[in-house]
Design an enzyme around this catalytic site. Structure first.
Site, PDB file in Angstrom:
ATOM      1  CD1 TRP A 150      -2.618   1.670   0.467  1.00  0.00           C
ATOM      2  CD2 TRP A 150      -2.086   1.815   2.634  1.00  0.00           C
ATOM      3  NE1 TRP A 150      -3.365   2.689   1.021  1.00  0.00           N
ATOM      4  CE2 TRP A 150      -3.058   2.791   2.341  1.00  0.00           C
ATOM      5  CE3 TRP A 150      -1.599   1.703   3.940  1.00  0.00           C
ATOM      6  CZ2 TRP A 150      -3.544   3.669   3.300  1.00  0.00           C
ATOM      7  CZ3 TRP A 150      -2.084   2.566   4.905  1.00  0.00           C
ATOM      8  CH2 TRP A 150      -3.046   3.539   4.592  1.00  0.00           C
ATOM      9  CG  ASP A 231      -2.245  -2.987   7.315  1.00  0.00           C
ATOM     10  OD1 ASP A 231      -3.367  -2.930   7.869  1.00  0.00           O
ATOM     11  OD2 ASP A 231      -1.875  -2.154   6.463  1.00  0.00           O
ATOM     12  CE  LYS A 267     -10.549  -0.477   2.058  1.00  0.00           C
ATOM     13  NZ  LYS A 267      -9.622   0.336   2.805  1.00  0.00           N
TER      14      LYS A 267
END
Length: 421
Positions: A150, A231, A267
């Site tokens: 990311w 993560d 999310k």
């Protein structure tokens, strides 16, 4: 002699009304969020935004989960609720329930009080707080992140005070995992180095290790004393199963070793703008966990004092109520299934179009994103000629795709691949 005025304007304030900030240069748009900025400026009726990392319905609309609306209504209707500051560590119920969600209710680490959990500002804030804690209190200040990862990871950890290095992860030839390169690079890392691991649904590639590969990674990291920092941005959102998507993390916790985990509810509960997340540090003993939590408070207090109450209250309301939790799992699976279905539809359309090359990676990858393998020139061509917006590395958000836009995207990919080799 006339006394000097201590607050007289300095010449640096600029002559004739010039700005003291005149030397500030225009910063470039964020490479990910800038995609949406460009999309919004495009007047084309056929434009498609595949850059945004947020779920969209089949109609292309943002989704607020029904269970979230129910939880919010319960909160609104509770007259005992107030808007007082939370403690520095956040909402206690939220922290306990978040640790249980990622580690499992029967986790020995939780039962033995070896986990220090603090509520943070979504996944980004959790990573930043964890990074700053490590920079202050851990003996090795180097963190290895996957290549690619990311786009915000290197910035977050660099500003937190860590030195960022990379390990091989993605193989562009197979559009899969470069497992041999990954093992070689972690083997060469200095003992004690921190290693960032995507718990599931690797962003941007959608390529995850198998469980057997995770076990090999665990054995290697533990043998070298490497510190895992997970993560977890997509638990339940990748496969549709909350426990399956947490298996990598639980393998590392089960061996009794220490690790860090950053969680986000952006999310999997659709709480993007509420900025709800948690940082959990699994320690060797309850005593160490208590001391770790005390130092996490010292990181958080001068950064943002304490976290916001609303989003964490929504999460806690859902996680602690059996009926709401069940409803959430059903809605979560529906989101995951729609994305999996979009993968299949795109793959089938590309195959029917007679696309050159192997495109099976689209259905092998998992989660919100697909790493298409398209290069920067092809992406630019698709944006200019077909008004399709994505990041320059060829990453597309499957959640931004619908049955209506699959044919348009297929045409664009076909044109880009056949004309822009």
């Amino acid at each position: 002699m006339a006394s000097q005025n201590p607050i007289a304007p300095s010449p640096a304030a600029g002559l004739y009304g010039g700005s003291v900030f005149a030397n500030v240069v225009q910063a470039p748009e964020d490479p990910i969020l800038g995609v949406t900025v460009a999309y919004n400026k495009d007047p084309s009726p056929v434009k498609v935004n595949l850059g945004v990392g947020a779920y969209r319905t089949e109609e292309g609309k943002p989704l607020v989960l029904n269970v979230v609306r129910r939880a919010e209504q319960l909160l609104v209707n509770d007259p005992s609720r107030v808007k007082e500051y939370l403690p520095i560590t956040g909402l206690a119920d939220f922290n306990k329930l978040s640790a249980k969600l990622i580690f499992g209710a029967d986790s020995p680490a939780i039962q033995e009080n070896r986990v220090a959990t603090v509520q943070c500002l979504s996944g980004t804030g959790s990573l930043r707080v964890g990074g700053e804690f490590l920079a202050r209190h851990y003996h090795e200040r180097t963190i290895y992140i996957p290549q690619p990862t990311w786009g915000n990871h290197p910035k977050v950890f660099t500003l937190a005070g860590l030195s960022v290095k990379t390990y091989r992860y993605y193989d562009p030839t197979t559009r899969g995992l470069n497992f041999e390169g990954l093992l070689a690079d972690l083997s060469a890392a200095p003992p004690g180095a921190i290693v960032l691991l995507h718990a599931c649904a690797h962003n941007p590639t959608g390529v995850d290790p198998t469980l057997d590969q995770w076990e090999q990674i665990r054995l290697l990291m533990r043998s070298k004393g490497l510190l895992p920092f997970f993560d977890s941005a997509y638990q339940g959102f990748a496969s549709g199963n909350l426990d399956a998507d947490a298996q990598s993390v639980r393998m590392f916790v089960a061996d009794g070793g220490e690790c860090l985990t950053a969680q986000s509810y952006a999310k999997n509960m659709g709480l993007y703008g509420e900025r709800v997340g948690a940082l959990s540090i699994v320690c060797k003993s309850a005593d160490v966990a208590t001391r770790v939590e005390s130092q996490l408070k010292l990181v958080i207090r001068p950064m943002y004092s304490n976290p916001p109450i609303h989003g964490a209250s929504i999460v806690a309301t859902i996680l602690k109520d059996r009926e709401l939790y069940h409803e959430w799992t059903i809605e979560l699976k529906a989101m995951a299934d729609r994305i999996i279905n979009m993968r299949q539809q795109l793959f089938d359309a590309l195959r029917a179009r007679g696309m050159p090359g192997d495109w099976s990676h689209i259905i092998k990858q998992i989660g919100m994103f697909t790493f298409t393998g398209l290069n920067t020139e092809q992406v630019t061509f698709m944006t200019k000629e077909y008004h399709i917006y994505m990041t320059s590395d060829g990453r597309i958000s499957m959640a931004g795709l619908s049955s209506k836009t699959v044919p348009h995207l297929t045409d664009a990919i076909h044109a880009a691949v056949t004309r822009m080799k």
